[in-house]
Design a protein around this motif. Structure first.
Motif, PDB file in Angstrom:
ATOM      1  N   GLU A 285       0.862  -1.184   0.000  1.00  0.00           N
ATOM      2  CA  GLU A 285       0.000   0.000   0.000  1.00  0.00           C
ATOM      3  C   GLU A 285       0.896   1.231   0.000  1.00  0.00           C
ATOM      4  OE1 GLU A 285      -4.009   0.851   2.052  1.00  0.00           O
ATOM      5  OE2 GLU A 285      -2.539   1.862   3.311  1.00  0.00           O
ATOM      6  N   LEU A 286       0.682   2.090  -0.980  1.00  0.00           N
ATOM      7  CA  LEU A 286       1.494   3.289  -1.159  1.00  0.00           C
ATOM      8  C   LEU A 286       0.619   4.534  -1.056  1.00  0.00           C
ATOM      9  CD1 LEU A 286       3.559   2.178  -4.303  1.00  0.00           C
ATOM     10  CD2 LEU A 286       4.057   1.734  -1.889  1.00  0.00           C
ATOM     11  N   LEU A 287       1.266   5.668  -1.070  1.00  0.00           N
ATOM     12  CA  LEU A 287       0.564   6.937  -1.216  1.00  0.00           C
ATOM     13  C   LEU A 287       0.665   7.348  -2.678  1.00  0.00           C
ATOM     14  CD1 LEU A 287      -0.901   9.379   0.104  1.00  0.00           C
ATOM     15  CD2 LEU A 287       1.355  10.472   0.248  1.00  0.00           C
ATOM     16  N   PHE A 288      -0.481   7.409  -3.367  1.00  0.00           N
ATOM     17  CA  PHE A 288      -0.528   7.932  -4.729  1.00  0.00           C
ATOM     18  C   PHE A 288      -0.734   9.450  -4.627  1.00  0.00           C
ATOM     19  CE2 PHE A 288      -3.047   3.810  -5.781  1.00  0.00           C
ATOM     20  CZ  PHE A 288      -1.889   3.057  -5.698  1.00  0.00           C
ATOM     21  N   PRO A 302       5.306  14.406   0.294  1.00  0.00           N
ATOM     22  CA  PRO A 302       5.348  14.326   1.759  1.00  0.00           C
ATOM     23  C   PRO A 302       6.092  13.093   2.269  1.00  0.00           C
ATOM     24  CG  PRO A 302       3.186  13.680   0.958  1.00  0.00           C
ATOM     25  CD  PRO A 302       3.954  14.159  -0.237  1.00  0.00           C
ATOM     26  N   ALA A 303       6.998  13.316   3.197  1.00  0.00           N
ATOM     27  CA  ALA A 303       7.737  12.220   3.827  1.00  0.00           C
ATOM     28  C   ALA A 303       7.280  11.986   5.258  1.00  0.00           C
ATOM     29  CB  ALA A 303       9.238  12.506   3.802  1.00  0.00           C
ATOM     30  N   THR A 439       1.107  10.541 -11.800  1.00  0.00           N
ATOM     31  CA  THR A 439       1.073   9.988 -10.448  1.00  0.00           C
ATOM     32  C   THR A 439       2.465   9.645  -9.944  1.00  0.00           C
ATOM     33  OG1 THR A 439      -1.167   9.107 -10.704  1.00  0.00           O
ATOM     34  CG2 THR A 439       0.219   8.077  -9.038  1.00  0.00           C
ATOM     35  N   GLY A 440       2.733  10.083  -8.727  1.00  0.00           N
ATOM     36  CA  GLY A 440       3.948   9.685  -8.034  1.00  0.00           C
ATOM     37  C   GLY A 440       3.617   8.652  -6.978  1.00  0.00           C
ATOM     38  N   TYR A 441       4.607   7.846  -6.610  1.00  0.00           N
ATOM     39  CA  TYR A 441       4.394   6.751  -5.662  1.00  0.00           C
ATOM     40  C   TYR A 441       5.351   6.890  -4.486  1.00  0.00           C
ATOM     41  CZ  TYR A 441       2.041   4.856  -9.762  1.00  0.00           C
ATOM     42  OH  TYR A 441       1.214   4.689 -10.845  1.00  0.00           O
ATOM     43  N   LEU A 442       4.783   6.859  -3.284  1.00  0.00           N
ATOM     44  CA  LEU A 442       5.577   7.010  -2.068  1.00  0.00           C
ATOM     45  C   LEU A 442       5.188   5.949  -1.050  1.00  0.00           C
ATOM     46  CD1 LEU A 442       5.214  10.871  -1.522  1.00  0.00           C
ATOM     47  CD2 LEU A 442       7.255   9.694  -2.377  1.00  0.00           C
ATOM     48  N   PRO A 443       6.127   5.583  -0.161  1.00  0.00           N
ATOM     49  CA  PRO A 443       5.718   4.792   1.001  1.00  0.00           C
ATOM     50  C   PRO A 443       4.864   5.660   1.914  1.00  0.00           C
ATOM     51  CG  PRO A 443       7.974   5.530   1.257  1.00  0.00           C
ATOM     52  CD  PRO A 443       7.555   5.924  -0.139  1.00  0.00           C
ATOM     53  N   HIS A 444       4.234   5.045   2.897  1.00  0.00           N
ATOM     54  CA  HIS A 444       3.461   5.831   3.857  1.00  0.00           C
ATOM     55  C   HIS A 444       4.362   6.870   4.523  1.00  0.00           C
ATOM     56  CE1 HIS A 444      -0.373   3.362   4.813  1.00  0.00           C
ATOM     57  NE2 HIS A 444       0.041   3.062   3.588  1.00  0.00           N
ATOM     58  N   GLU A 518       9.825   0.419 -10.593  1.00  0.00           N
ATOM     59  CA  GLU A 518      11.056   1.072 -10.147  1.00  0.00           C
ATOM     60  C   GLU A 518      10.874   1.639  -8.742  1.00  0.00           C
ATOM     61  OE1 GLU A 518      13.492   5.161 -11.146  1.00  0.00           O
ATOM     62  OE2 GLU A 518      12.385   4.172 -12.756  1.00  0.00           O
ATOM     63  N   ALA A 519       9.710   2.268  -8.497  1.00  0.00           N
ATOM     64  CA  ALA A 519       9.456   2.864  -7.188  1.00  0.00           C
ATOM     65  C   ALA A 519       9.433   1.800  -6.094  1.00  0.00           C
ATOM     66  CB  ALA A 519       8.130   3.629  -7.214  1.00  0.00           C
TER      67      ALA A 519
END
Length: 584
Positions: A285-288, A302-303, A439-444, A518-519
């Motif tokens: 589960e990521l942050l879109f 956001p980190a 769209t960018g992909y980040l961990p929580h 890649e992300a």
């Protein structure tokens, strides 16, 4: 929700489903036509024509017979027959009996031919790029994964048919979750049927109904399914209740190449040190987030949870029909998962797991020495964070669950959304979506005391313990095929955005389909892919339900955060005590 309703969500088939290999096959076929039409002196190349026909039939899941292969050669029958025999003798063609008498055969490309073709197709593409132009690839950090070079990675060859068809009455029967990845598998049913030489029957259910059907199936004298998909948190319960068969009892696990699976996904299929399932999809589960909206507002990705709230507040504009963020907040299972993952964002698991380097230890859960950890200081921070997040969410957030949180994101009415990678096709494959290509992909993002984490979800495939013994060998072979690198690559090429294997992530063709791979690989490298936020103890489904009920009352304003934490803790403690009493 009208905007969501108008948004096209029906077509989840990748526009890049035609792979580089198929493009080159088509090119060579047409190029051969042009040469033979332009120069009368040129005779058809029977070997090449038959290779093209054989490979095209394999990729399109069409049966190729000796007669059709000879016809495709475009040379006289006797000549074509000799050329076909030469290819068989050279190990390029495999013949598989179509009838019990063994007098009728289907023709298939051998592993040797597939490997040679993959090498040739890559060389042809590079040759065309060097002669006719192409964009040079830059060398940067994206070229590397776990110390290996993506540029040097080999393309995974296409699926090849089993030497012997699976002989099982009624075909292979599979129980799965009704998500985009398993629906891709269903769309490819004909191709997989050709590979295993047997019919495939697939039933798909929502997550709660899938668990109910799996439990119901376990009570039958004989399983109705050869293979079942199991959500990672269910493994402990299904192992303890004897629902799944320990895989080492029926197969050599080394055939699966365990080291090729993402560590968190492979561990997720284990209980008490034994493997009960093989990863079929590993989907964190990521942050879109919308890169274009962030750029317009001058926001950085956001980190931290504070930065996330700031971004949600900035982008929240209900008067223009846009909301800050979407997330699982529907009562019960959906919100319960959010609670567990939000606790993880603040550095705390739902159980008192021992801390280890890079996270928390889940290897000894089968020993039963655990308790719930909900009513804590980190729990209060998580609860207050959700209350704050509520302010920048859509008005229907308290009924929003798995798909509902991503559909409005795809429709452009939400600027950010927490979502599993398996849901990315809703906007990655729809060019009409405002989020397409943006769209960018980040961990929580992490709260105080936590670190960025991408909680691993997804499904493993297992074999029911009550499967009839005479069906087990076929189930093992089908399971091996469905979870193979070749199958996983095929899923990606046809729209899936989940992948449990390192080798598939490193495949050049896979990497070209989406930046999400890649992300996720980068997160794995940074040790952000974590399995511990949803520990698979037998009580976890009920604990998730409890959290989803108590926190829903909190979000509705019926109880305070402290009351919700206290009540959830008391109910979880009672549940675990009762569970241990039942065991005794």
């Amino acid at each position: 929700m009208n905007a969501v309703g108008r948004h096209n969500q029906g077509n989840l088939v990748s526009p890049q489903a035609q792979t580089d290999t198929l493009e080159i096959l088509s090119f060579l076929d047409e190029f051969s036509d042009e040469l033979e039409d332009a120069l009368d002196i040129l005779a058809p190349n029977a070997h090449l024509r038959m290779v093209l026909h054989l490979l095209q039939g394999n990729f399109a899941a069409k049966t190729v017979t000796p007669t059709s292969l000879i016809s495709a050669s475009r040379v006289p029958y006797a000549t074509a027959n000799r050329r076909m025999k030469e290819m068989i003798d050279d190990g390029l063609i495999e013949m598989r009996a179509r009838t019990r008498t063994g007098k009728s055969f289907s023709m298939h490309p051998s592993e040797k031919l597939l490997a040679q073709w993959m090498q040739l197709s890559g060389r042809l593409r590079r040759l065309a790029a060097s002669r006719f132009g192409g964009q040079p690839e830059t060398q940067d950090s994206r070229d590397y994964y776990f110390g290996g070079s993506y540029a040097a990675a080999q393309s995974i060859p296409p699926l090849r048919v089993l030497p012997e068809p699976l002989k099982v009455p009624g075909g292979i029967r599979v129980l799965v979750h009704g998500d985009p990845t398993f629906m891709v598998m269903d769309n490819l049913k004909r191709q997989f049927e050709q590979v295993i030489g047997s019919d495939i029957s697939q039933r798909a259910f929502s997550i709660d109904r899938l668990r109910e059907e799996a439990l119901r199936n376990a009570k039958r004298d004989r399983s109705r399914y050869d293979i079942i998909a199991v959500d990672l948190p269910w493994i402990g319960e299904f192992a303890e209740k004897g629902i799944l068969m320990p895989l080492e009892q029926v197969m050599d696990l080394s055939r699966l190449d365990p080291s090729d699976f993402h560590t968190a996904g492979w561990k997720g299929g284990h209980w008490g040190g034994r493997a009960f399932g093989v990863p079929a999809q590993t989907t964190p589960e990521l942050l879109f987030y919308r890169r274009d909206l962030f750029a317009e507002a001058g926001l950085e990705p956001p980190a931290t949870t504070d930065a996330l709230l700031h971004a949600a507040r900035t982008l929240h504009d209900p008067r223009r029909g846009r909301y800050g963020i979407g997330w699982n907040a529907a009562r019960g299972t959906a919100l319960g998962h959010t609670v567990l993952m939000t606790l993880a964002d603040f550095g705390q698991p739902i159980l008192n797991l021992p801390r280890i380097a890079g996270g928390f230890d889940t290897d000894h859960l089968a020993e039963g020495d655990y308790r719930a950890t909900i009513d804590t200081e980190a729990g209060l921070q998580a609860a207050e964070f959700l209350m704050e997040l509520l302010k920048y969410s859509p008005p229907d957030i308290l009924s929003m669950s798995w798909y509902e949180r991503v559909r409005p994101y795809a429709a452009g009415t939400i600027a950010m959304a927490y979502g599993y990678t398996l849901l990315a096709p809703y906007f990655e494959l729809d060019e009409s979506s405002p989020a397409y290509g943006q769209t960018g992909y980040l961990p929580h993002p992490a709260g105080p005391g936590g670190s960025p984490v991408a909680p691993v979800g997804g499904y493993v495939m297992g074999i029911p313990a009550n499967l009839a013994p005479d069906r087990i060998p076929a189930a093992v072979e089908a399971l091996t095929v469905f979870t193979s690198p070749e199958a996983q690559k095929l899923f990606v090429q046809n729209g899936s955005r989940t992948n449990p294997r390192y080798s598939v992530s490193s495949d050049p063709e896979v990497r070209r389909t989406s930046s999400i791979f890649e992300a996720v690989d980068g997160m794995a490298w940074r040790d952000e892919l974590q399995f511990w936020p949803r520990p698979p103890v037998p009580e976890i489904c009920d604990i998730i339900q409890i959290c989803g009920e108590e926190f829903h009352d909190m979000l509705r304003g019926i109880v305070t955060p402290r009351e919700a934490l206290s009540q959830a803790q008391d109910r979880a403690d009672a549940l675990i005590r009762q569970s241990r009493t039942n065991v005794i």
